[in-house]
Design a protein around this motif. Structure first.
Motif, PDB file in Angstrom:
ATOM      1  N   VAL A 156      21.877  -8.404 -34.283  1.00  5.91           N
ATOM      2  CA  VAL A 156      24.052  -8.811 -33.844  1.00  5.91           C
ATOM      3  C   VAL A 156      24.281 -10.375 -34.380  1.00  5.91           C
ATOM      4  O   VAL A 156      25.059 -10.485 -34.555  1.00  5.91           O
ATOM      5  N   VAL A 157      23.074 -10.839 -33.308  1.00  4.06           N
ATOM      6  CA  VAL A 157      23.390 -12.549 -32.982  1.00  4.06           C
ATOM      7  C   VAL A 157      23.533 -12.906 -34.671  1.00  4.06           C
ATOM      8  O   VAL A 157      24.003 -13.682 -35.030  1.00  4.06           O
ATOM      9  N   ASP A 158      22.340 -12.287 -35.602  1.00  8.41           N
ATOM     10  CA  ASP A 158      21.865 -13.423 -37.220  1.00  8.41           C
ATOM     11  C   ASP A 158      23.135 -12.680 -37.774  1.00  8.41           C
ATOM     12  O   ASP A 158      22.701 -12.859 -39.016  1.00  8.41           O
ATOM     13  N   GLU A 159      23.583 -11.168 -37.511  1.00  5.15           N
ATOM     14  CA  GLU A 159      24.519 -10.573 -38.072  1.00  5.15           C
ATOM     15  C   GLU A 159      23.618 -10.022 -39.263  1.00  5.15           C
ATOM     16  O   GLU A 159      24.058 -10.147 -40.499  1.00  5.15           O
ATOM     17  N   SER A 160      22.646  -9.376 -39.559  1.00  6.88           N
ATOM     18  CA  SER A 160      21.957  -9.320 -40.561  1.00  6.88           C
ATOM     19  C   SER A 160      21.964  -8.294 -40.924  1.00  6.88           C
ATOM     20  O   SER A 160      22.641  -7.578 -40.430  1.00  6.88           O
ATOM     21  N   ALA A 161      22.372  -7.846 -42.088  1.00  3.84           N
ATOM     22  CA  ALA A 161      22.257  -6.686 -43.144  1.00  3.84           C
ATOM     23  C   ALA A 161      21.515  -5.821 -43.287  1.00  3.84           C
ATOM     24  O   ALA A 161      21.748  -4.780 -43.270  1.00  3.84           O
ATOM     25  N   LEU A 162      19.680  -6.166 -43.231  1.00  2.00           N
ATOM     26  CA  LEU A 162      18.636  -5.516 -43.783  1.00  2.00           C
ATOM     27  C   LEU A 162      17.928  -5.522 -42.307  1.00  2.00           C
ATOM     28  O   LEU A 162      17.774  -6.687 -41.946  1.00  2.00           O
ATOM     29  N   ARG A 163      17.093  -4.439 -41.998  1.00  2.00           N
ATOM     30  CA  ARG A 163      15.817  -4.652 -40.626  1.00  2.00           C
ATOM     31  C   ARG A 163      14.062  -3.829 -41.464  1.00  2.00           C
ATOM     32  O   ARG A 163      15.576  -1.801 -41.708  1.00  2.00           O
ATOM     33  N   ARG A 164      13.396  -3.494 -41.948  1.00  2.00           N
ATOM     34  CA  ARG A 164      12.628  -2.935 -41.657  1.00  2.00           C
ATOM     35  C   ARG A 164      12.895  -2.537 -43.658  1.00  2.00           C
ATOM     36  O   ARG A 164      12.659  -1.089 -43.787  1.00  2.00           O
ATOM     37  N   GLY A 165      13.682  -3.118 -44.255  1.00  4.06           N
ATOM     38  CA  GLY A 165      14.020  -2.072 -46.047  1.00  4.06           C
ATOM     39  C   GLY A 165      15.373  -0.992 -45.417  1.00  4.06           C
ATOM     40  O   GLY A 165      15.681  -1.231 -46.434  1.00  4.06           O
TER      41      GLY A 165
END
Length: 316
Positions: A78-87
Motif C-alpha cells: 500500500v505504501v509503495d503502491e506496488s502492482a505485483l507481489r510474488r508474480g
C-alpha cells in the motif's frame, strides 16, 4: 513445513469472508516461507522435540513469524503502491488499499494471539520487539527516500530494521523453545541477522538486475520510488559528475522520463554497482555461516549454510 502451512491456513480463517479471501491471495501465492523455515530449522538444530501430547511450539511460532511478515507485505504494498507481489497482482491492486491495510492489521493481531498461546514472555518479547523494529525500519526508509546524502551506515540500519530483525527473531525463538543457553540463542540471532542483511542486499540488487518474471515484482520499483539502496549509492559515488547530475534529477528531484530507468541500469552496470552489492551480501552470508560454528556438524546445520548460499546465489 507442512504442519506450519496447515497452521497458517487455519489461523487466517475468519467469519468475515474478505479476510481469508484477501489473506489467501497473498499467502496461497506461495513465497519462500523462509522465515518460518528458519524457526523450524533453528529449533531442530537445538534438539527441540515436543513431549508426546504437547503442542509443537516451533510450528505455532513459525506460523506467527510468517503472519508478521505477511502483514508487513500488505502494508508495504500500500505504501509503495506496488502492482505485483510474488508474480501476481498485489492484494492492494485487487482488493484496494483499505482492505489490504485492515487485513494486515488482522494478521498482526493473529500473530500476537499465537505468541500469547505459546505462553513464553521471552518469546513474546523477542517477536514483539522485532515487529516494532520492522516498523521503525520502514519509517527510516521513508525518511531517507530521495536523499542521496544517505550514508552507508544509515542504509544498513534501514535494511537491518525492515528485514534482518525478523530473520534474527525467527532464529532466536527456535533456540528459546529448545531451552538452549544464551551463547547458542545469541549465535542463532547472529546467523539470522547476517542472513537477513544478505537477503535484503540481494533483493535490492535484483530490483535493478532481475527478470521481472523471476523477481515476482515490477523491476525498477525502487528506482521509481526514489528508494536509497546500495546499487544506487554505489553507482552515484563511483560515477562521473554528469552521472551524479542524472541521479540527483531522477532520485532527489523525482523527475523521471520513460528512458531514465534504462539509463540508470546502464550506469549501474558500468560502475559495477551490482557486483559491489553482491560482494557485501556474500560477506554477510559468510558471517551467518560462521555464527553457526558453535553447533556441531549436522544435516540441519548444513541446510542452514545452504540457505545462506542460496540467498546470495539469487543475485548472481
Amino acid at each position: 513445513m507442512a504442519a506450519c502451512n496447515r497452521a497458517i491456513v487455519a489461523r487466517m480463517d475468519s467469519p468475515v469472508p474478505l479476510i481469508p479471501q484477501l489473506a489467501a491471495h497473498l499467502v496461497a501465492a506461495g513465497g519462500k516461507r523462509l522465515r518460518p523455515l528458519l524457526t523450524l530449522a533453528a529449533a531442530r538444530l537445538c534438539g527441540y522435540a515436543p513431549e508426546p501430547g504437547q503442542a509443537a511450539r516451533h510450528v505455532g511460532l513459525a506460523a506467527c513469524v510468517e503472519f508478521i511478515h505477511t502483514a508487513t507485505l500488505l502494508h508495504d504494498d500500500v505504501v509503495d503502491e506496488s502492482a505485483l507481489r510474488r508474480g501476481l497482482a498485489s492484494a492492494n491492486a485487487v482488493f484496494g488499499n483499505k482492505a489490504s491495510v485492515l487485513v494486515g492489521d488482522f494478521l498482526f493481531a493473529r500473530s500476537f494471539q499465537l505468541m500469547t498461546e505459546d505462553g513464553s514472555l521471552e518469546v513474546m518479547a523477542i517477536l514483539s520487539r522485532a515487529a516494532a523494529t520492522i516498523a521503525e525500519g520502514e519509517v527510516l526508509q521513508m525518511a531517507t527516500q530521495n536523499d542521496l546524502s544517505t550514508s552507508m551506515e544509515k542504509y544498513l540500519e534501514v535494511i537491518h530494521g525492515k528485514t534482518a530483525a525478523l530473520f534474527a527473531a525467527a532464529c532466536r525463538v527456535g533456540g528459546v523453545v529448545a531451552g538452549r543457553p544464551a551463547a547458542e540463542t545469541d549465535a542463532l540471532d547472529a546467523y539470522g541477522t547476517n542472513l537477513g542483511m544478505a537477503f535484503q542486499l540481494v533483493d535490492d540488487a535484483l530490483d535493478y538486475a532481475a527478470d521481472q518474471r523471476t523477481l515476482g515484482k515490477t523491476v525498477g520499483d525502487d528506482f521509481r520510488e526514489g528508494k536509497i539502496t546500495l546499487p544506487v549509492l554505489a553507482a552515484f559515488h563511483a560515477g562521473t559528475d554528469e552521472d551524479r547530475v542524472f541521479w540527483r534529477r531522477v532520485i532527489e528531484q523525482s523527475e523521471q522520463t520513460e528512458a531514465d530507468l534504462d539509463h540508470a541500469l546502464a550506469l549501474i552496470d558500468r560502475t559495477g554497482a551490482i557486483r559491489t552489492t553482491i560482494e557485501h551480501a556474500t560477506a554477510y552470508a559468510d558471517r551467518a555461516c560462521a555464527a553457526l560454528g558453535i553447533f556441531p556438524e549436522s544435516e540441519v546445520r548444513r541446510l542452514l549454510n545452504e540457505v545462506a548460499s542460496y540467498t546470495v546465489s539469487r543475485g548472481r
